[in-house]
Design a protein around this motif. Structure first.
Motif, PDB file in Angstrom:
ATOM      1  N   LEU A  23      19.136 105.211  27.880  1.00  0.00           N
ATOM      2  CA  LEU A  23      20.175 105.208  28.908  1.00  0.00           C
ATOM      3  C   LEU A  23      19.947 104.078  29.904  1.00  0.00           C
ATOM      4  CD1 LEU A  23      20.386 109.061  29.441  1.00  0.00           C
ATOM      5  CD2 LEU A  23      22.131 107.629  28.367  1.00  0.00           C
ATOM      6  N   ARG A  24      18.705 103.836  30.238  1.00  0.00           N
ATOM      7  CA  ARG A  24      18.417 102.736  31.157  1.00  0.00           C
ATOM      8  C   ARG A  24      18.743 101.387  30.525  1.00  0.00           C
ATOM      9  NH1 ARG A  24      12.566 104.453  33.884  1.00  0.00           N
ATOM     10  NH2 ARG A  24      13.446 105.780  35.517  1.00  0.00           N
ATOM     11  N   ALA A  25      18.569 101.292  29.206  1.00  0.00           N
ATOM     12  CA  ALA A  25      18.849 100.033  28.514  1.00  0.00           C
ATOM     13  C   ALA A  25      20.348  99.767  28.415  1.00  0.00           C
ATOM     14  CB  ALA A  25      18.235 100.056  27.121  1.00  0.00           C
ATOM     15  N   GLY A  26      21.159 100.820  28.563  1.00  0.00           N
ATOM     16  CA  GLY A  26      22.603 100.628  28.527  1.00  0.00           C
ATOM     17  C   GLY A  26      23.354 101.535  27.584  1.00  0.00           C
ATOM     18  N   ALA A  27      22.644 102.397  26.848  1.00  0.00           N
ATOM     19  CA  ALA A  27      23.340 103.356  25.987  1.00  0.00           C
ATOM     20  C   ALA A  27      24.171 104.307  26.845  1.00  0.00           C
ATOM     21  CB  ALA A  27      22.338 104.140  25.146  1.00  0.00           C
ATOM     22  N   THR A  28      25.268 104.804  26.271  1.00  0.00           N
ATOM     23  CA  THR A  28      26.151 105.705  26.996  1.00  0.00           C
ATOM     24  C   THR A  28      26.004 107.147  26.537  1.00  0.00           C
ATOM     25  OG1 THR A  28      27.701 103.885  26.647  1.00  0.00           O
ATOM     26  CG2 THR A  28      28.451 105.677  28.014  1.00  0.00           C
ATOM     27  N   GLY A  29      25.319 107.360  25.405  1.00  0.00           N
ATOM     28  CA  GLY A  29      25.144 108.708  24.887  1.00  0.00           C
ATOM     29  C   GLY A  29      23.843 108.853  24.126  1.00  0.00           C
ATOM     30  N   TYR A  30      23.366 110.095  24.062  1.00  0.00           N
ATOM     31  CA  TYR A  30      22.104 110.381  23.362  1.00  0.00           C
ATOM     32  C   TYR A  30      22.260 111.730  22.671  1.00  0.00           C
ATOM     33  CZ  TYR A  30      17.063 110.151  22.481  1.00  0.00           C
ATOM     34  OH  TYR A  30      15.825 110.061  21.887  1.00  0.00           O
ATOM     35  N   LEU A  31      22.115 111.709  21.347  1.00  0.00           N
ATOM     36  CA  LEU A  31      22.341 112.904  20.543  1.00  0.00           C
ATOM     37  C   LEU A  31      21.283 112.986  19.462  1.00  0.00           C
ATOM     38  CD1 LEU A  31      24.478 115.218  20.148  1.00  0.00           C
ATOM     39  CD2 LEU A  31      25.612 113.697  18.513  1.00  0.00           C
ATOM     40  N   LEU A  32      20.772 114.188  19.219  1.00  0.00           N
ATOM     41  CA  LEU A  32      19.784 114.389  18.159  1.00  0.00           C
ATOM     42  C   LEU A  32      20.483 114.617  16.826  1.00  0.00           C
ATOM     43  CD1 LEU A  32      17.228 116.728  19.980  1.00  0.00           C
ATOM     44  CD2 LEU A  32      17.111 114.248  19.678  1.00  0.00           C
ATOM     45  N   LYS A  33      19.839 114.193  15.748  1.00  0.00           N
ATOM     46  CA  LYS A  33      20.453 114.299  14.426  1.00  0.00           C
ATOM     47  C   LYS A  33      20.613 115.744  13.970  1.00  0.00           C
ATOM     48  CE  LYS A  33      19.221 109.761  12.585  1.00  0.00           C
ATOM     49  NZ  LYS A  33      18.482 108.992  11.560  1.00  0.00           N
ATOM     50  N   GLU A  34      19.938 116.652  14.624  1.00  0.00           N
ATOM     51  CA  GLU A  34      20.086 118.066  14.279  1.00  0.00           C
ATOM     52  C   GLU A  34      21.397 118.650  14.805  1.00  0.00           C
ATOM     53  OE1 GLU A  34      17.779 120.064  18.095  1.00  0.00           O
ATOM     54  OE2 GLU A  34      16.639 119.579  16.304  1.00  0.00           O
ATOM     55  N   ALA A  35      22.131 117.871  15.604  1.00  0.00           N
ATOM     56  CA  ALA A  35      23.376 118.362  16.205  1.00  0.00           C
ATOM     57  C   ALA A  35      24.414 118.649  15.120  1.00  0.00           C
ATOM     58  CB  ALA A  35      23.921 117.345  17.195  1.00  0.00           C
ATOM     59  N   ALA A  36      25.304 119.573  15.424  1.00  0.00           N
ATOM     60  CA  ALA A  36      26.394 119.897  14.506  1.00  0.00           C
ATOM     61  C   ALA A  36      27.382 118.741  14.444  1.00  0.00           C
ATOM     62  CB  ALA A  36      27.102 121.168  14.973  1.00  0.00           C
ATOM     63  N   GLY A  37      28.109 118.682  13.334  1.00  0.00           N
ATOM     64  CA  GLY A  37      29.072 117.615  13.153  1.00  0.00           C
ATOM     65  C   GLY A  37      30.100 117.537  14.259  1.00  0.00           C
ATOM     66  N   GLU A  38      30.562 118.693  14.733  1.00  0.00           N
ATOM     67  CA  GLU A  38      31.564 118.713  15.789  1.00  0.00           C
ATOM     68  C   GLU A  38      31.030 118.094  17.075  1.00  0.00           C
ATOM     69  OE1 GLU A  38      34.813 119.403  15.985  1.00  0.00           O
ATOM     70  OE2 GLU A  38      34.708 119.496  13.796  1.00  0.00           O
ATOM     71  N   GLU A  39      29.725 118.260  17.301  1.00  0.00           N
ATOM     72  CA  GLU A  39      29.158 117.679  18.516  1.00  0.00           C
ATOM     73  C   GLU A  39      29.116 116.158  18.416  1.00  0.00           C
ATOM     74  OE1 GLU A  39      25.568 118.363  21.748  1.00  0.00           O
ATOM     75  OE2 GLU A  39      25.431 119.333  19.791  1.00  0.00           O
TER      76      GLU A  39
END
Length: 221
Positions: free
Chosen positions: A108-124
């Protein structure tokens, strides 16, 4: 680098262009299949290395880059500023297996706007891609809560306690001090104290700033 040519129809509503960056072909195939189910997305390119990703971003200037943090044994974190320099309008959604909040903080500090783990559901994943494409920040709620309570947020602020996280979330949702006191079974003065500490730690004053702070910590979707 595998390139997928966008299919657009004359007069059609502009779609959200996406570049998928992951060094596992099967992961990219799964993401492409998922995104193809939502006609607002158009996967225009795929890449499997950091250098290929930088080239794809420069060449396609996508609305969203879905980025793995490690590709071919190389971290993509140091290259995020270069990607944004090549395409300032691109929103970067990190999709990774890295659960350590330190990685989220650095991304996030580098400039990313989102952070999501690969275990997340497809809808997420779809929800996160939609949100970052609109310019909003998306952090997976569980990760956002850890960032808030450990102080490892994108802005380097002091850590919030668990109770302060609760109060921040309720304030951002529009509840008054009195309503929060009833919900948490505490006095209004206690809520006021928590609110003052949140204000001091996060340097926020207005309702809009509270909402932004809560979203950055994954407390609102």
């Amino acid at each position: 680098m595998d390139v997928v040519c966008p299919g657009t129809d004359a007069g059609a509503t502009p779609r959200t262009t996406v570049v998928l960056a992951d060094d596992h072909l099967v992961v990219r195939a799964g993401m492409r299949l998922l995104l193809s189910q939502d006609r607002t997305f158009d996967v225009v390119a795929e890449s499997g290395t950091v250098d290929e990703t930088l080239q794809a971003v420069h060449g396609h200037r996508p609305s969203v880059l879905v980025l793995d943090l490690t590709m071919g044994g190389r971290s993509s974190l140091p290259v995020i500023p270069d990607m944004l320099s090549a395409s300032p309008e691109t929103r970067i959604l990190v999709l990774t297996m890295q659960e350590d909040p330190a990685f989220a903080r650095e991304a996030l500090r580098a400039g990313a706007t989102g952070y999501l783990l690969k275990e997340a559901a497809g809808e997420e994943l779809l929800a996160a891609a939609r949100q970052v494409s609109r310019g909003a920040t998306y952090v997976q709620p569980a990760m956002g809560a850890r960032l808030a309570m450990t102080g490892e947020g994108a802005d380097g602020t002091d850590p919030l306690t668990g109770r302060e996280v609760e109060v921040l979330s309720l304030l951002a949702l529009g509840h008054t001090n009195q309503e929060i006191a009833r919900r948490l079974y505490v006095s209004v003065r206690t809520v006021e104290t928590h609110r003052a500490r949140i204000r001091d730690k996060l340097h926020v004053e207005t309702r809009a700033e509270l909402i932004t702070a809560a979203r950055e910590r994954g407390l609102l979707t």
